[in-house]
Scaffold this motif. Structure first.
Motif, PDB file in Angstrom:
ATOM      1  N   TYR A  65     -25.690  32.229  27.798  1.00 47.94           N
ATOM      2  CA  TYR A  65     -25.576  31.483  26.549  1.00 47.94           C
ATOM      3  C   TYR A  65     -25.912  30.017  26.822  1.00 47.94           C
ATOM      4  O   TYR A  65     -25.544  29.477  27.876  1.00 47.94           O
ATOM      5  N   LYS A  66     -26.582  29.391  25.894  1.00 45.58           N
ATOM      6  CA  LYS A  66     -26.866  27.956  25.999  1.00 45.58           C
ATOM      7  C   LYS A  66     -26.310  27.279  24.759  1.00 45.58           C
ATOM      8  O   LYS A  66     -26.663  27.634  23.637  1.00 45.58           O
ATOM      9  N   VAL A  67     -25.415  26.316  24.982  1.00 47.67           N
ATOM     10  CA  VAL A  67     -24.732  25.681  23.853  1.00 47.67           C
ATOM     11  C   VAL A  67     -24.708  24.173  24.027  1.00 47.67           C
ATOM     12  O   VAL A  67     -24.712  23.658  25.149  1.00 47.67           O
ATOM     13  N   VAL A  68     -24.712  23.479  22.899  1.00 41.40           N
ATOM     14  CA  VAL A  68     -24.348  22.067  22.879  1.00 41.40           C
ATOM     15  C   VAL A  68     -22.851  22.045  22.611  1.00 41.40           C
ATOM     16  O   VAL A  68     -22.381  22.593  21.622  1.00 41.40           O
ATOM     17  N   TYR A  69     -22.075  21.425  23.495  1.00 47.63           N
ATOM     18  CA  TYR A  69     -20.622  21.588  23.437  1.00 47.63           C
ATOM     19  C   TYR A  69     -19.902  20.521  22.622  1.00 47.63           C
ATOM     20  O   TYR A  69     -18.668  20.500  22.569  1.00 47.63           O
ATOM     21  N   VAL A  70     -20.637  19.625  21.981  1.00 50.32           N
ATOM     22  CA  VAL A  70     -20.033  18.644  21.078  1.00 50.32           C
ATOM     23  C   VAL A  70     -20.789  18.670  19.759  1.00 50.32           C
ATOM     24  O   VAL A  70     -21.964  19.047  19.707  1.00 50.32           O
ATOM     25  N   ALA A  71     -20.122  18.254  18.699  1.00 54.15           N
ATOM     26  CA  ALA A  71     -20.724  18.282  17.369  1.00 54.15           C
ATOM     27  C   ALA A  71     -21.546  17.041  17.066  1.00 54.15           C
ATOM     28  O   ALA A  71     -22.331  17.038  16.112  1.00 54.15           O
ATOM     29  N   LYS A  72     -21.371  15.990  17.859  1.00 56.67           N
ATOM     30  CA  LYS A  72     -22.123  14.761  17.644  1.00 56.67           C
ATOM     31  C   LYS A  72     -22.807  14.324  18.943  1.00 56.67           C
ATOM     32  O   LYS A  72     -22.526  13.250  19.481  1.00 56.67           O
ATOM     33  N   PRO A  73     -23.694  15.156  19.454  1.00 62.47           N
ATOM     34  CA  PRO A  73     -24.332  14.800  20.730  1.00 62.47           C
ATOM     35  C   PRO A  73     -25.216  13.574  20.557  1.00 62.47           C
ATOM     36  O   PRO A  73     -25.766  13.311  19.484  1.00 62.47           O
ATOM     37  N   ILE A  74     -25.353  12.829  21.642  1.00 63.22           N
ATOM     38  CA  ILE A  74     -26.177  11.623  21.622  1.00 63.22           C
ATOM     39  C   ILE A  74     -27.602  11.993  22.009  1.00 63.22           C
ATOM     40  O   ILE A  74     -27.840  12.581  23.072  1.00 63.22           O
ATOM     41  N   ALA A 188     -14.860  17.504  27.075  1.00 63.90           N
ATOM     42  CA  ALA A 188     -15.375  18.097  25.843  1.00 63.90           C
ATOM     43  C   ALA A 188     -15.869  19.514  26.084  1.00 63.90           C
ATOM     44  O   ALA A 188     -15.686  20.406  25.237  1.00 63.90           O
ATOM     45  N   ALA A 189     -16.496  19.760  27.246  1.00 62.03           N
ATOM     46  CA  ALA A 189     -16.940  21.115  27.584  1.00 62.03           C
ATOM     47  C   ALA A 189     -15.743  22.046  27.747  1.00 62.03           C
ATOM     48  O   ALA A 189     -15.772  23.205  27.298  1.00 62.03           O
ATOM     49  N   TYR A 234     -12.594   8.475  22.715  1.00 65.43           N
ATOM     50  CA  TYR A 234     -13.935   8.736  23.239  1.00 65.43           C
ATOM     51  C   TYR A 234     -14.393  10.146  22.865  1.00 65.43           C
ATOM     52  O   TYR A 234     -15.564  10.370  22.553  1.00 65.43           O
ATOM     53  N   LEU A 235     -13.469  11.091  22.903  1.00 63.41           N
ATOM     54  CA  LEU A 235     -13.786  12.459  22.507  1.00 63.41           C
ATOM     55  C   LEU A 235     -14.106  12.544  21.021  1.00 63.41           C
ATOM     56  O   LEU A 235     -14.999  13.293  20.603  1.00 63.41           O
ATOM     57  N   ALA A 236     -13.390  11.741  20.225  1.00 64.75           N
ATOM     58  CA  ALA A 236     -13.656  11.726  18.779  1.00 64.75           C
ATOM     59  C   ALA A 236     -15.070  11.233  18.484  1.00 64.75           C
ATOM     60  O   ALA A 236     -15.747  11.744  17.578  1.00 64.75           O
ATOM     61  N   GLU A 237     -15.541  10.265  19.243  1.00 68.53           N
ATOM     62  CA  GLU A 237     -16.865   9.684  19.002  1.00 68.53           C
ATOM     63  C   GLU A 237     -17.982  10.709  19.128  1.00 68.53           C
ATOM     64  O   GLU A 237     -19.008  10.594  18.455  1.00 68.53           O
ATOM     65  N   LYS A 255      -6.190  21.625  24.394  1.00 68.86           N
ATOM     66  CA  LYS A 255      -5.924  21.062  25.710  1.00 68.86           C
ATOM     67  C   LYS A 255      -7.217  20.921  26.508  1.00 68.86           C
ATOM     68  O   LYS A 255      -8.208  21.588  26.221  1.00 68.86           O
ATOM     69  N   ASP A 256      -7.208  20.045  27.509  1.00 70.32           N
ATOM     70  CA  ASP A 256      -8.371  19.917  28.386  1.00 70.32           C
ATOM     71  C   ASP A 256      -7.973  19.884  29.871  1.00 70.32           C
ATOM     72  O   ASP A 256      -8.720  19.376  30.706  1.00 70.32           O
ATOM     73  N   ASP A 257      -6.806  20.446  30.186  1.00 68.44           N
ATOM     74  CA  ASP A 257      -6.424  20.566  31.592  1.00 68.44           C
ATOM     75  C   ASP A 257      -7.114  21.783  32.201  1.00 68.44           C
ATOM     76  O   ASP A 257      -7.644  22.641  31.484  1.00 68.44           O
ATOM     77  N   VAL A 258      -7.125  21.860  33.533  1.00 69.24           N
ATOM     78  CA  VAL A 258      -7.756  22.988  34.212  1.00 69.24           C
ATOM     79  C   VAL A 258      -6.772  23.637  35.169  1.00 69.24           C
ATOM     80  O   VAL A 258      -5.774  23.035  35.572  1.00 69.24           O
ATOM     81  N   PHE A 259      -7.100  24.868  35.551  1.00 74.14           N
ATOM     82  CA  PHE A 259      -6.237  25.639  36.442  1.00 74.14           C
ATOM     83  C   PHE A 259      -6.341  25.159  37.881  1.00 74.14           C
ATOM     84  O   PHE A 259      -5.344  25.041  38.599  1.00 74.14           O
ATOM     85  N   ALA A 260      -7.564  24.902  38.316  1.00 76.42           N
ATOM     86  CA  ALA A 260      -7.763  24.531  39.724  1.00 76.42           C
ATOM     87  C   ALA A 260      -8.944  23.587  39.864  1.00 76.42           C
ATOM     88  O   ALA A 260      -9.898  23.630  39.083  1.00 76.42           O
TER      89      ALA A 260
END
Length: 566
Positions: A65-74, A188-189, A234-237, A255-260
């Motif tokens: 899959y190929k995705v743009v992971y934000v709704a307002k990419p620069i 954001a990803a 920054y994420l909102a922007e 959330k944006d934490d990770v397991f490892a």
């Protein structure tokens, strides 16, 4: 099939959702999305291409899959600089905020599989999305250098993430990759995966984030700062998933934490990296191990005085952190070398126990890097006993550092914040990660700021009229202090942030790209964090600046952590 990276489709989706007024409350997975951005970021499980590869000689189909992971990419400029001074053409203007998600066909219906997420960003440089999982590619899961083969064999979802970082140029000419952009984009990803967790293969609660060098530093910064509200504006922007409100009302539903975290030679804590580097190496620098700058030999120019001045700042910084070693003794400038020596001793004795031929004092080390093998005398390591029962009797740390710098010359002074000082004629180090989007760079350490002599570069006291402390305090006119903090894992470890519970950190025994002291410091800061359940830290034997050289060990560690958290 999905047409990759279509900004037009995102804009149309936003407009459609806005006109329909779909502003339902968010549940983050099966529930209706919280706002128009989240609706535009819905994952389509049927929109993939099939890639045929082999793993250990066995055919495997992979959904990609190929995705743009934000709704307002620069939108980025077509021509981008490359690390080292060249240029490249960016085929897709949104490739810095895109992700390639590769799923082994057998894992397509499995929502418990780990997500092996990779960031690139060597040298903290901006990184367009890319993957090595391509048609006809052959992988070997048993190789010690094929991490992708190991991930596919384990059935993990592989996510390659592009991010903005230093050097990134937007279509409007602005410098779009300034700190904390790479951290923000990676978060954001992660949020994209969390938003779509119920619709996607794999589990966004089991993300293993990994990177090498600048990517290792990025991995550490993201993994230390999980769910911190500092990043929300920054994420909102950029229209990241799970962000509601704006300004003082900005909030998060995801959330944006990770397991490892799996971080190789992480170039981290940039605001203090120069101080740590010079504290480690200043007394050992010479014309033999330090290059000339702008045609001026090390000993004949500004570098020696600069090195001593920068080194002098490190003890106060280190001692103020309040860290402790495993034995409970304070980690200070008086004990740091002893703490690093303990890591060296542990690694050498591990190697001896498994049969590695470690030379006795007076013998020679055989070192291979970049395809070249050479011998170097052992004048720093004394062993007692023989064979696999031998032990380390003594390590002469100063001679060890000389050994390291004989193999690879040191970075010139200044190593990380180099622009405009000590005769440095070009953009080098990480200086262009900082400053406003309108400026190519900004010095980000006190010594370089106060000693910048390059006219009209908008950096330093010479151009701004402000000494370091005053400039940092002027938060209404610049964000430099925030930039330095937001990419520094030390600033978030041992705080209210949700640091990754599991860490695997490696820094090669002959790696001089950052100071051993900076990695020892990072290790003890991770170890102290109450969110952390385990940290595996080593200085791998005779390994230079590199990553993914111990894939079998790393993936056994990853599997053990996942198995203990079913």
């Amino acid at each position: 099939m999905q047409t990759p990276f279509k900004r037009r489709a995102l804009v149309s989706a936003l407009a459609l959702v806005a006109s329909a007024g779909l502003l339902a409350a968010c549940g983050g997975s099966d529930d209706a999305p919280t706002d128009v951005e989240d609706t535009a970021l819905q994952f389509d499980p049927a929109s993939y291409t099939t890639v045929n590869v082999t793993v250990d000689g066995v055919a495997m189909k992979v959904r990609q899959y190929k995705v743009v992971y934000v709704a307002k990419p620069i939108r980025m400029a077509a021509t981008q600089a490359t690390l080292g001074g060249g240029t490249t053409t960016l085929a897709d203007p949104y490739a810095y905020q895109s992700m390639v998600i590769s799923v082994p066909e057998a894992s397509a219906a499995d929502q418990k599989k780990a997500v092996y997420m990779l960031v690139n960003n060597g040298g903290w440089w901006t990184s367009a999305v890319a993957t090595t999982i391509n048609e006809g590619q052959a992988f070997a899961s048993t190789s010690d250098t094929d991490n992708i083969g190991a991930a596919l064999k384990a059935g993990y979802v592989v996510a390659n993430v592009g991010t903005r970082s230093r050097g990134a140029r937007a279509a409007d000419g602005s410098w779009a990759g300034k700190a904390p952009s790479p951290v923000v984009d990676t978060k954001a990803a992660i949020r994209y995966l969390r938003l779509n967790d119920a619709r996607m293969p794999g589990s966004a609660e089991r993300i293993v984030l990994t990177g090498t060098s600048g990517g290792g530093g990025l991995t550490a910064a993201v993994s230390a700062s999980g769910n911190s509200a500092d990043y929300l504006p920054y994420l909102a922007e950029i229209g990241a998933a799970g962000i509601t409100g704006a300004g003082t009302t900005v909030a998060s539903t995801l959330k944006d934490d990770v397991f490892a975290a799996v971080a190789y030679c992480p170039i981290n804590n940039l605001g203090n990296a120069d101080a740590g580097y010079e504290w480690e190496y200043s007394a050992l620098r010479s014309d033999a191990n330090t290059g000339a700058l702008d045609g001026v030999a090390y000993s004949a120019g500004q570098q020696p005085a600069a090195s001593r001045a920068i080194a002098a700042a490190f003890p106060a910084y280190l001692n103020g952190l309040g860290l402790a070693r495993e034995d409970g003794k304070a980690l200070t400038d008086a004990s740091m070398r002893e703490a690093t020596t303990a890591q060296l001793r542990d690694e050498i004795e591990r190697q001896i126990a498994k049969g590695t031929a470690v030379p006795q004092l007076g013998g020679s080390f055989t070192v291979t890097q970049r395809g070249t093998t050479a011998s170097y005398p052992n004048d720093w390591l004394t062993l007692t006993g023989t064979g696999t029962s031998a032990k380390v009797a003594a390590i002469d740390y100063a001679k060890f550092l000389n050994f390291v710098t004989t193999i690879t010359k040191l970075k010139t002074v200044v190593a990380f914040d180099a622009v405009g000082v000590t005769g440095n004629p070009a953009i080098s180090g990480e200086t262009n990660l900082f400053g406003s989007a309108a400026a190519e760079y900004s010095n980000f350490t006190e010594w370089s700021w106060n000693n910048n002599t390059k006219a009209r570069d908008a950096s330093g006291q010479d151009d701004t009229g402000q000494p370091w402390a005053s400039y940092l305090a002027a938060t209404s006119t610049n964000t430099l202090a925030a930039q330095i903090r937001l990419i520094n894992p030390i600033a978030y470890l041992n705080t209210s942030a949700d640091s990754a519970p599991y860490w695997y950190v490696r820094h090669g025994m002959i790696d001089r790209d950052t100071a051993f002291s900076m990695q020892t410091l990072l290790y003890h800061a991770i170890r102290k964090d109450p969110s952390v359940k385990e940290v595996s830290f080593k200085l791998p034997y005779l390994v230079p600046h590199s990553g993914n050289y111990d894939v079998q060990e790393a993936f056994a560690w990853i599997k053990a952590k996942l198995d203990s958290n079913p």
